[in-house]
Design a protein around this motif. Structure first.
Motif, mmCIF file in Angstrom:
data_model
loop_
_atom_site.group_PDB
_atom_site.id
_atom_site.type_symbol
_atom_site.label_atom_id
_atom_site.label_comp_id
_atom_site.label_asym_id
_atom_site.label_seq_id
_atom_site.Cartn_x
_atom_site.Cartn_y
_atom_site.Cartn_z
ATOM 1 N N VAL A 110 3.898 -19.150 11.342
ATOM 2 C CA VAL A 110 5.157 -19.640 11.513
ATOM 3 C C VAL A 110 5.317 -20.662 12.704
ATOM 4 O O VAL A 110 4.771 -20.417 13.987
ATOM 5 N N LEU A 163 10.494 -12.366 14.777
ATOM 6 C CA LEU A 163 9.285 -12.853 14.277
ATOM 7 C C LEU A 163 8.120 -12.128 15.153
ATOM 8 O O LEU A 163 7.056 -11.863 14.454
ATOM 9 N N LEU A 183 5.424 -21.453 7.260
ATOM 10 C CA LEU A 183 6.953 -21.934 7.483
ATOM 11 C C LEU A 183 7.231 -22.650 8.655
ATOM 12 O O LEU A 183 6.667 -22.277 9.701
ATOM 13 N N ILE A 202 10.450 -23.348 10.933
ATOM 14 C CA ILE A 202 12.028 -23.243 10.982
ATOM 15 C C ILE A 202 12.177 -24.192 12.187
ATOM 16 O O ILE A 202 11.891 -24.040 13.553
ATOM 17 N N LEU A 241 12.974 -23.869 6.793
ATOM 18 C CA LEU A 241 14.243 -23.264 7.176
ATOM 19 C C LEU A 241 15.025 -23.706 8.180
ATOM 20 O O LEU A 241 14.357 -23.978 9.292
ATOM 21 N N ARG A 297 14.600 -11.808 6.811
ATOM 22 C CA ARG A 297 13.484 -11.372 6.033
ATOM 23 C C ARG A 297 13.330 -11.446 4.747
ATOM 24 O O ARG A 297 12.202 -11.980 4.112
ATOM 25 N N VAL A 322 13.119 -15.294 4.040
ATOM 26 C CA VAL A 322 11.578 -15.812 4.573
ATOM 27 C C VAL A 322 10.627 -15.398 3.387
ATOM 28 O O VAL A 322 9.954 -16.303 2.950
#
Length: 657
Positions: free
Chosen positions: A255, A273, A321, A323, A352, A472, A475
């Protein structure tokens, strides 16, 4: 024995009346033996013959079932005409994996005395899967004859997975081995699809194991379907398709968290995280924008320069991912880097965005190349004032937020007013304004949270809210977890019932069609099971691969093993049963048309041959049951006593002289 010993002792002592003493001892021994004439009333017992009919699925191919029915009727007609023969018949279960005729035969004759067994006749296509290596115990059930139904010259193409791993790492390749057997063709086309996706084709050599690399797309179950088209010779298409379930496991979730400026939510994101041991987190926080005047030397601000080019260009695709937490466009992350991120999402990445106040201004990410993948664009207004987030109608159906329905949440005080241009609005603020929006972009996925105040839930403000659960699940949806797909079709076999489950965001379910292993189509009706959930059931009586389609969705399931024994070989042959017939004195005959006459049935003795060119033999055991008996003594007690006394008197007289 005692009488003989006494007589020998008498001779040793030189007795003079040896003849009369012998007669007396003989009469005594005869009296003790009590000889009698017995007369029995016997009732003959019929010999027992077994007829085992193969009811497996392979018998449905060609004319095998019709031939078997004709053979069965002829056998029973001839056997029932013999009053000295008791016939027992059984048909095997078609729902078991494989043809188990020997087990059925042993079970059928388990309570029959072995001296009454006349033999057995097996009506089958010859593909029997429970013939033991040591057949000695079956000798007492013989002679065992086999009547093979079906054309022995008919061939069949089939495909099988020789090697199929049970699990693998998501993103890596799992090595399968596929094999196509064909009696005619040297090559065959194989089609491979994973989770109902676009198929890919390859050409393989028949009769050989061919490597088949499969990329593991997602965590959880991945359904791999391998097919081959019909060959020049085909008995059925049911074994031209096979499947395997491959469990995907994530090694580590990488991430990239980009925080635009220090804020209250930043630590909450980081703590959440970092609490997950399966997450590798790279946290990039912009502490000082380039235009800010600060006399602090750069060497005191950081030990090394941040590797922006390496992260946002060289290694961007290694992240699962990205963010953005309250990020404001600055020169630290250039437009070219943001364009890379837009391509990263379209190619299958996940993004995200937790929007802060800057998202409504001129430095918004909506004014960058990322705008092309964003489902909601800001209007330029920041709404301030207490409000409580609510689920939209779509949010009550969507897998990300469905489980949150009915919970009480604390209030927030600020959000960015925006217009939802695409995707699904799951949560709303005041007046139905979008608050949480998710969307699929190309191969990737995007989620937007249009407020930076989710940290209030994490801190318990006003009672708090489901911060950890919401993030959660969001994600996991971005990571394409199968259980969180909002449009999902599932198919599972439960015994003799096939159950289909549909999850959708619509109020209505599209028609359902299910393809069975033999190519026929079932169309069961959906029944509503909840908001956006529908269920349909259908009875099944076959092993193999079932495929369901509904509204562009596809699902497959296996009833039984991936490579059922019943479809491993379909040729009608007597090779499997030949050793058993030879051991027990039986024979094997092939009947390839319904009109073929069965061999004549003859009764044979225990030691006689039990098979010939055009006849089969069942043994005549000659067993009987004794219903009553009478006995007549041959030496009555009184007569025996008089004889013994008379012989003793003669012996004493002889010895007295």
């Amino acid at each position: 024995m005692l009488c003989a010993l006494a007589y020998l002792a008498y001779l040793r002592w030189r007795g003079r009346a040896w003849l009369t003493r012998a007669a007396a001892l003989t009469a005594l021994a005869a009296a003790l033996a009590n000889p009698a004439y017995v007369r029995e009333e016997r009732e003959p017992l019929p010999s027992v013959a077994a007829v085992v009919v193969d009811g497996s699925e392979s018998m449905s191919f060609g004319q095998r079932t019709q031939i078997a029915e004709t053979v069965r009727e002829q056998l029973l007609t001839e056997m029932d005409a013999d009053a000295s023969l008791e016939v027992r018949i059984i048909e095997t279960d078609s729902r078991t994996d494989g043809t188990n005729l020997i087990g059925a035969l042993e079970g059928l004759m388990a309570d029959v005395p072995r001296d009454r067994i006349a033999g057995a006749v097996l009506i089958t296509d010859g593909q029997v899967h429970d013939v033991p290596e040591d057949m000695a115990r079956l000798g007492e059930l013989g002679p065992v004859h086999a009547l093979i139904t079906g054309d022995p010259d008919s061939g069949d193409r089939r495909i099988s997975l020789v090697q199929s791993p049970d699990f693998g790492i998501v993103g890596e390749e799992a090595q399968f081995l596929v094999r196509v057997d064909d009696p005619v063709s040297q090559t065959a086309t194989v089609t491979v699809s994973v989770n109902g996706g676009l198929p890919r084709r390859m050409t393989v050599a028949t009769g050989e194991d061919t490597p088949l690399p499969i990329e593991i797309e997602r965590r959880g179950d991945n359904i791999v379907v391998v097919e081959t088209p019909a060959g020049e010779q085909e008995l059925t298409l049911a074994n031209n398709r096979t499947a395997a379930t491959l469990s995907g496991v994530r090694d580590r979730l990488r991430v990239l968290l980009i925080t635009g400026k220090p804020n209250a939510a930043g630590r909450v994101w980081r703590d959440l995280l970092k609490s997950d041991p399966s997450v590798d987190l790279v946290h990039f926080t912009i502490l000082r924008p380039p235009f800010k005047q600060d006399i602090t030397p750069l060497e005191e601000m950081a030990l090394i320069a941040f590797p922006t080019e390496e992260l946002f260009e060289g290694k961007l695709n290694e992240f699962d991912l990205i963010i953005f937490d309250q990020y404001e466009r600055r020169t630290v992350i250039t437009m070219s880097y943001l364009a890379n991120m837009a391509r990263y999402v379209a190619d299958g990445g996940a993004l995200l965005i937790a929007a802060g106040e800057d998202f409504a201004g001129p430095a918004s990410l909506a004014n960058t190349p990322l705008a092309g993948v964003l489902p909601a664009l800001p209007t330029g207004t920041i709404e301030v004032g207490a409000f409580t987030p609510e689920l939209s109608d779509t949010g009550k159906r969507h897998t990300v937020t469905q489980s949150l329905d009915g919970q009480s949440w604390g209030g927030w005080v600020r959000y960015i007013k925006a217009t939802a241009e695409a995707g699904d609005v799951l949560m709303t603020a005041r007046d139905g304004d979008p608050l949480l929006v998710v969307d699929r972009v190309g191969e990737g996925r995007v989620a937007q949270l249009l407020s930076g105040q989710i940290w209030l839930w994490a801190r318990g403000h006003d009672g708090g809210g489901p911060f950890a659960e919401l993030i959660r699940r969001m994600v996991h949806w971005l990571m394409k977890e199968p259980e969180l797909e909002e449009r999902q079709l599932r198919l599972e076999a439960q015994g003799d019932t096939l159950r289909a489950t549909l999850r959708t965001l619509s109020d209505n379910a599209p028609p359902l069609s299910i393809e069975t292993p033999d190519g026929s189509i079932m169309e069961p009706t959906w029944q509503a099971a909840g908001p956006g959930e529908f269920v349909a059931e259908a009875p099944i009586d076959r092993l193999g691969l079932f495929r369901a389609r509904s509204g562009g969705l596809e699902a497959v399931t296996l009833n039984g093993p991936a490579n059922p024994k019943e479809y491993a070989a379909l040729e009608a042959t007597g090779e499997v049963l030949e050793p058993l017939a030879s051991l027990t004195g039986g024979g094997v005959w092939t009947l390839d048309r319904p009109g073929d006459r069965i061999p004549d049935i003859r009764r044979v003795g225990r030691g006689a041959d039990a098979e010939g060119g055009n006849w089969l033999g069942l043994r005549e055991r000659g067993a009987y049951a004794v219903r009553s008996s009478t006995s007549l003594p041959l030496l009555p007690g009184l007569l025996a006593a008089l004889a013994i006394v008379a012989f003793l008197l003669l012996a004493w007289r002889r010895e007295g002289r």
